[in-house]
Motif scaffolding. Sequence first.
Motif, PDB file in Angstrom:
ATOM      1  N   MET A  87       0.844  -1.191   0.000  1.00 28.21           N
ATOM      2  CA  MET A  87       0.000   0.000   0.000  1.00 28.21           C
ATOM      3  C   MET A  87       0.881   1.243   0.000  1.00 28.21           C
ATOM      4  N   ARG A  88       0.302   2.379  -0.382  1.00 27.77           N
ATOM      5  CA  ARG A  88       0.988   3.666  -0.314  1.00 27.77           C
ATOM      6  C   ARG A  88       0.822   4.260   1.074  1.00 27.77           C
ATOM      7  N   ALA A  89       1.907   4.825   1.606  1.00 27.94           N
ATOM      8  CA  ALA A  89       1.866   5.414   2.940  1.00 27.94           C
ATOM      9  C   ALA A  89       2.894   6.531   3.033  1.00 27.94           C
ATOM     10  N   LEU A  90       2.622   7.474   3.932  1.00 24.51           N
ATOM     11  CA  LEU A  90       3.577   8.525   4.243  1.00 24.51           C
ATOM     12  C   LEU A  90       4.508   8.016   5.336  1.00 24.51           C
ATOM     13  N   VAL A  91       5.806   8.072   5.118  1.00 21.76           N
ATOM     14  CA  VAL A  91       6.776   7.453   6.021  1.00 21.76           C
ATOM     15  C   VAL A  91       7.869   8.459   6.379  1.00 21.76           C
ATOM     16  N   PHE A  92       8.300   8.440   7.642  1.00 21.20           N
ATOM     17  CA  PHE A  92       9.540   9.140   8.001  1.00 21.20           C
ATOM     18  C   PHE A  92      10.458   8.174   8.740  1.00 21.20           C
ATOM     19  N   GLU A  93      11.762   8.329   8.513  1.00 20.29           N
ATOM     20  CA  GLU A  93      12.766   7.422   9.069  1.00 20.29           C
ATOM     21  C   GLU A  93      13.659   8.093  10.100  1.00 20.29           C
ATOM     22  N   GLU A  94      13.494   9.378  10.294  1.00 21.34           N
ATOM     23  CA  GLU A  94      14.212  10.087  11.351  1.00 21.34           C
ATOM     24  C   GLU A  94      13.316  11.220  11.838  1.00 21.34           C
ATOM     25  N   PHE A  95      13.419  11.533  13.124  1.00 22.40           N
ATOM     26  CA  PHE A  95      12.579  12.579  13.689  1.00 22.40           C
ATOM     27  C   PHE A  95      12.959  13.925  13.079  1.00 22.40           C
ATOM     28  N   GLY A  96      11.928  14.605  12.597  1.00 21.38           N
ATOM     29  CA  GLY A  96      12.146  15.871  11.926  1.00 21.38           C
ATOM     30  C   GLY A  96      12.719  15.738  10.533  1.00 21.38           C
ATOM     31  N   GLY A  97      12.843  14.493  10.039  1.00 23.46           N
ATOM     32  CA  GLY A  97      13.442  14.244   8.735  1.00 23.46           C
ATOM     33  C   GLY A  97      12.423  14.219   7.617  1.00 23.46           C
ATOM     34  N   PRO A  98      12.854  13.788   6.421  1.00 25.28           N
ATOM     35  CA  PRO A  98      11.980  13.792   5.254  1.00 25.28           C
ATOM     36  C   PRO A  98      10.729  12.937   5.463  1.00 25.28           C
ATOM     37  N   LEU A  99       9.624  13.419   4.932  1.00 25.05           N
ATOM     38  CA  LEU A  99       8.349  12.698   4.922  1.00 25.05           C
ATOM     39  C   LEU A  99       8.074  12.319   3.474  1.00 25.05           C
ATOM     40  N   THR A 100       8.124  11.019   3.166  1.00 28.85           N
ATOM     41  CA  THR A 100       8.016  10.573   1.783  1.00 28.85           C
ATOM     42  C   THR A 100       6.904   9.540   1.648  1.00 28.85           C
ATOM     43  N   VAL A 101       6.282   9.522   0.488  1.00 28.63           N
ATOM     44  CA  VAL A 101       5.255   8.526   0.179  1.00 28.63           C
ATOM     45  C   VAL A 101       5.918   7.371  -0.549  1.00 28.63           C
ATOM     46  N   ARG A 102       5.708   6.164  -0.027  1.00 23.79           N
ATOM     47  CA  ARG A 102       6.287   5.000  -0.675  1.00 23.79           C
ATOM     48  C   ARG A 102       5.430   3.773  -0.392  1.00 23.79           C
ATOM     49  N   PHE A 149       0.966   6.428  16.533  1.00 25.54           N
ATOM     50  CA  PHE A 149       1.898   6.620  17.646  1.00 25.54           C
ATOM     51  C   PHE A 149       2.425   5.268  18.125  1.00 25.54           C
ATOM     52  N   THR A 150       1.564   4.445  18.698  1.00 24.09           N
ATOM     53  CA  THR A 150       2.020   3.127  19.155  1.00 24.09           C
ATOM     54  C   THR A 150       2.209   2.163  17.993  1.00 24.09           C
ATOM     55  N   HIS A 151       1.575   2.426  16.874  1.00 24.50           N
ATOM     56  CA  HIS A 151       1.772   1.622  15.670  1.00 24.50           C
ATOM     57  C   HIS A 151       1.481   2.503  14.460  1.00 24.50           C
ATOM     58  N   TRP A 152       1.712   1.955  13.263  1.00 25.92           N
ATOM     59  CA  TRP A 152       1.562   2.751  12.058  1.00 25.92           C
ATOM     60  C   TRP A 152       0.142   3.280  11.928  1.00 25.92           C
ATOM     61  N   GLY A 153       0.054   4.519  11.388  1.00 21.96           N
ATOM     62  CA  GLY A 153      -1.198   5.241  11.395  1.00 21.96           C
ATOM     63  C   GLY A 153      -1.908   5.326  10.062  1.00 21.96           C
ATOM     64  N   SER A 154      -2.752   6.354   9.949  1.00 17.26           N
ATOM     65  CA  SER A 154      -3.765   6.416   8.896  1.00 17.26           C
ATOM     66  C   SER A 154      -3.404   7.308   7.712  1.00 17.26           C
ATOM     67  N   PRO A 180      11.225   3.066  11.387  1.00 23.24           N
ATOM     68  CA  PRO A 180      10.485   4.026  10.570  1.00 23.24           C
ATOM     69  C   PRO A 180       9.005   4.034  10.956  1.00 23.24           C
ATOM     70  N   HIS A 181       8.324   5.121  10.593  1.00 20.98           N
ATOM     71  CA  HIS A 181       6.976   5.290  11.118  1.00 20.98           C
ATOM     72  C   HIS A 181       6.041   5.914  10.084  1.00 20.98           C
ATOM     73  N   VAL A 182       4.765   5.506  10.177  1.00 27.98           N
ATOM     74  CA  VAL A 182       3.680   6.084   9.381  1.00 27.98           C
ATOM     75  C   VAL A 182       2.776   6.860  10.335  1.00 27.98           C
ATOM     76  N   PRO A 183       2.672   8.175  10.198  1.00 28.87           N
ATOM     77  CA  PRO A 183       1.828   8.960  11.102  1.00 28.87           C
ATOM     78  C   PRO A 183       0.362   8.917  10.686  1.00 28.87           C
ATOM     79  N   GLY A 184      -0.464   9.615  11.478  1.00 33.79           N
ATOM     80  CA  GLY A 184      -1.889   9.736  11.169  1.00 33.79           C
ATOM     81  C   GLY A 184      -2.774   9.036  12.184  1.00 33.79           C
ATOM     82  N   HIS A 185      -3.689   9.788  12.799  1.00 35.84           N
ATOM     83  CA  HIS A 185      -4.558   9.214  13.828  1.00 35.84           C
ATOM     84  C   HIS A 185      -5.995   9.706  13.746  1.00 35.84           C
TER      85      HIS A 185
END
Length: 342
Positions: free
Chosen positions: A1-16, A112-117, A55-60
């Motif tokens: 699936m497509r998701a917005l991901v960041f791999e470092e805090f304050g770092g790039p936010l990319t869709v992959r 937050f506790t797991h990948w988001g929306s 790495p993390h996917v935000p959204g709640h």
Amino acid sequence: MRALVFEEFGGPLTVRSVPEPRPAPDGVVVQVGASGICRSDWHGWSGHDPDVVLPHVPGHELAGTVAAVGERVRSWSVGDRVTVPFVCACGHCPPCREGAGQVCLDQTQPGFTHWGSLAELVALDAADVNLVALPEGMPFATAAGLGCRFATAFRAVTGVGRVVPGEWVAVHGCGGVGLSAVQVAVAAGARVVAVDVSPGALELAAACGAEHLVDGAGDVPAAVAELTGGGAHVSLDALGAAVTCLNSIRSLRRRGRHVQVGLLPPAVGRPEVPMELVIAGELAVLGSHGMAAADYPAMLSLIEAGRLHPELLVTRRLGLDDAGAALAAVGREPGIAVVTSF
């Protein structure tokens, strides 16, 4: 699936492309129809939340359609249109048994506790406890703002602040939570003073029913006291900053109620609480943390009756490819941004 991901805090936010989630035995996977972009997401991206693992996917803040159901789920089926509180309660701990799932001891939080929306699909736990059926005809873009900002404001005003008709309410910070609080307080019969440093945010607050507008860069407590004839009965820090927390408490009249709604992680600085004023004025200092799914019917009934209008707070509809820039710039534009295409 497509998701917005960041791999470092304050770092790039990319869709992959990332692996699709699977439902837990008591959970579901929801195909996301809309997902809000909230200041809490910014806190998570900035490294202010210890639950976020990279790495993390935000959204709640989300609404969508149930796409898969765990084997122990009894109340929900594929195709159901749903939303969910940002706190997913376990349903079994002492607070949950007392009807206070918003402070569950074993809570999970998508984003937050797991990948988001901010993705095509999101997994949600304890579905029978947490899912909320959407009213027929409510668009996903409107419903997406209910799970965090609007529901949080609704409970903060009505359940924690216990606002009654005729009271003065001061709202400090007119972002998504603050504008929601203005609208809810006005619907409850209160008179509202809205405070912000942004003229655009104050314009939206006036459109939501605020009677007075105050520039947050000035002497806010003095302005609120003058406009209300002695101070607010209820004052809410809807932003979450040391200055807005202090101004909120100092804006109260004797025996007033301060409600802290905006997050105050240690990384943004701890506020100084003027306890001498709290004691002398018998002030109440209260916290408010979301709203449990079981408490949604009262809010939804007022929306269906046309007394509350969360749809008016959605000022931007974005595609997922634009979500990263919007998340990084949270607070720079008034209103609520919602991702509606994935």
